[in-house]
Design a protein around this motif. Structure first.
Motif, mmCIF file in Angstrom:
data_model
loop_
_atom_site.group_PDB
_atom_site.id
_atom_site.type_symbol
_atom_site.label_atom_id
_atom_site.label_comp_id
_atom_site.label_asym_id
_atom_site.label_seq_id
_atom_site.Cartn_x
_atom_site.Cartn_y
_atom_site.Cartn_z
ATOM 1 N N THR A 34 0.840 -1.176 0.014
ATOM 2 C CA THR A 34 -0.202 0.243 0.112
ATOM 3 C C THR A 34 0.879 1.344 0.203
ATOM 4 O O THR A 34 1.603 1.503 1.156
ATOM 5 N N GLN A 37 2.374 3.873 2.800
ATOM 6 C CA GLN A 37 1.903 3.322 4.024
ATOM 7 C C GLN A 37 2.455 2.081 4.295
ATOM 8 O O GLN A 37 3.328 2.257 5.489
ATOM 9 N N ARG A 38 2.440 1.036 3.856
ATOM 10 C CA ARG A 38 2.974 -0.296 4.169
ATOM 11 C C ARG A 38 3.375 -1.315 3.148
ATOM 12 O O ARG A 38 2.755 -1.218 2.258
ATOM 13 N N GLU A 87 6.911 -0.387 7.442
ATOM 14 C CA GLU A 87 6.402 0.934 7.272
ATOM 15 C C GLU A 87 7.695 1.573 6.444
ATOM 16 O O GLU A 87 8.621 2.083 7.224
ATOM 17 N N LEU A 196 3.836 11.213 -0.289
ATOM 18 C CA LEU A 196 3.334 10.228 0.494
ATOM 19 C C LEU A 196 4.529 9.305 1.296
ATOM 20 O O LEU A 196 4.381 8.800 2.257
ATOM 21 N N ASN A 197 5.805 9.622 0.716
ATOM 22 C CA ASN A 197 6.821 8.901 1.226
ATOM 23 C C ASN A 197 7.945 10.003 1.762
ATOM 24 O O ASN A 197 9.173 9.645 2.047
#
Ligand SMILES: [Zn+2]
Length: 387
Positions: A34, A37-38, A87, A196-197
């Motif tokens: 995902t 996220q993970r 994560e 997002l990262n």
């Protein structure tokens, strides 16, 4: 069905199921991403012997391996499951990294079973990517793009191929160096992928250390236009980083930016009177007025190419990729100081007086006109001379 084809079929079936299995049971391993996220690593085992401990070794490309101990859960009917959640951001992993992972299982009888290593790419799962994988100019190009049409991928491949061929001539990379390219449908989507990262753009650039080329191609109609400038530009930065590694950060700004600007554009530049000083452009960090500095750097690279040839550019590229500083590389390769190079660059690129420019642009016509006058003069004078 002949007996041997049955054997082959059976063998293939075994290879598929045992691919993640081994003696002592059946094992199934998977990794689910995902993005932002993970990554969930899951091992499911069907075995008669209880599992005691399970370890997972994770090795992202260019990172040291880490081993995690996971407590297996019994699901019933001899089924067990071990799961580890990674994560990426907390673990300091960049987006788009490839991770090799390997499970090791200990059973109650003291047996240790190693599940063959697998890889998972930590990629943006927010889009259904189409993919082209094809060799180009000694590199292994992979292009990802979302949407129905094949055109963006094909357009990008043609550009990537041309750029790789030009760069290979200047600064060769090892054979089959992977060149992954993502075409995002919008700049907002591209930046979201970075954010997002925990990354972002800097001066319109993604970090070449990510090991991927990220560009925007809005749709199949505009893809070729969208990509014509930015794709060669970004590939150049990617390429220089691949060749220079840690030295990339120290490369003179004029060279790493100028090469990208120059390769991305067939245009010729007109340097203006307020040129950046070359000493300024020799620093690794972008000057404050980086848009102007980028254009100036493009001019300088073009000037070096025109005046000193492609070999000089290639030698400079090799020297900078090995960490040479501006002054050393320029003096050893071009036989002059940075100050001398700057002087001849400025003399050649500064706007010339209008009359001089007129003669340069219309030289041939002026010459013909002048020849016409001379001829006419001769014709007019000749009869007079006879009198
Ligand atoms: Zn750039």
């Amino acid at each position: 069905m002949k007996w041997y084809s049955l054997v082959v079929t059976l063998f293939i079936w075994l290879a598929l199921t045992v691919g993640v299995g081994a003696q002592g049971g059946q094992f199934e391993s998977e990794a689910a991403v995902t993005f932002g996220q993970r990554i969930v690593f899951t091992l499911t085992a069907v075995t008669d012997e209880p599992l005691t401990t399970v370890t997972l070794t994770i090795q992202p490309t260019h990172f040291p391996p880490q081993t995690e101990t996971v407590t297996p859960r019994q699901l019933g009917d001899g089924r067990w499951q071990a799961q580890y959640v990674l994560e990426p951001q907390a673990a300091g992993l960049p987006p788009f990294v490839t991770i090799t992972y390997e499970w090791q299982v200990n059973t109650s009888s003291g047996e240790t079973i190693t599940i063959p290593a697998q890889t998972v790419a930590y990629q943006d799962d927010r889009f259904a990517w189409k993919k082209i994988e094809q060799a180009a100019a000694g590199t292994a190009v992979t292009i990802f793009w979302p949407g129905e049409s094949d055109k963006p991928g094909r357009d990008a491949f043609v550009i990537a191929q041309q750029t790789a061929a030009q760069l290979q001539e200047l600064l060769p990379l090892p054979a089959a160096t992977p060149l992954p390219i993502f075409l995002y449908p919008s700049t907002a989507d591209l930046r979201a992928a970075l954010r997002l990262n925990g990354h972002d753009w800097a001066q319109g650039h993604t970090d070449p250390a990510l090991g991927v080329v990220l560009v925007t191609a809005v749709n199949s109609k505009t893809a070729a236009d969208d990509l014509r400038g930015p794709l060669p530009h970004e590939i150049t930065h990617f390429w220089l980083y691949q060749a220079a590694g840690p030295h990339y950060a120290d490369m003179p700004y004029w060279f790493k930016e100028g090469l990208a600007v120059w390769l991305a554009s067939g245009d010729t530049y007109e340097a203006t009177a307020d040129s950046q000083s070359l000493t300024n452009l020799c620093r690794a960090d972008p000057p404050a007025d980086w848009e102007m500095a980028a254009a100036q750097s493009g001019t300088l690279v073009q000037f070096v190419d025109e005046q000193y040839g492609r070999e000089a550019l290639a030698l400079l590229a090799a020297a900078f990729a090995q960490g040479a500083d501006c002054e050393t590389a320029v003096s050893s390769i071009m036989g002059q100081s940075v100050a001398e190079l700057e002087a001849s660059w400025l003399a050649n690129t500064q706007p010339r007086p209008t009359a001089v420019r007129f003669v340069q642009q219309h030289g041939m016509w002026l010459l013909l006109l002048l020849a016409g006058f001379v001829l006419m003069g001769l014709l007019v004078m000749r009869p007079g001379g006879k009198n």
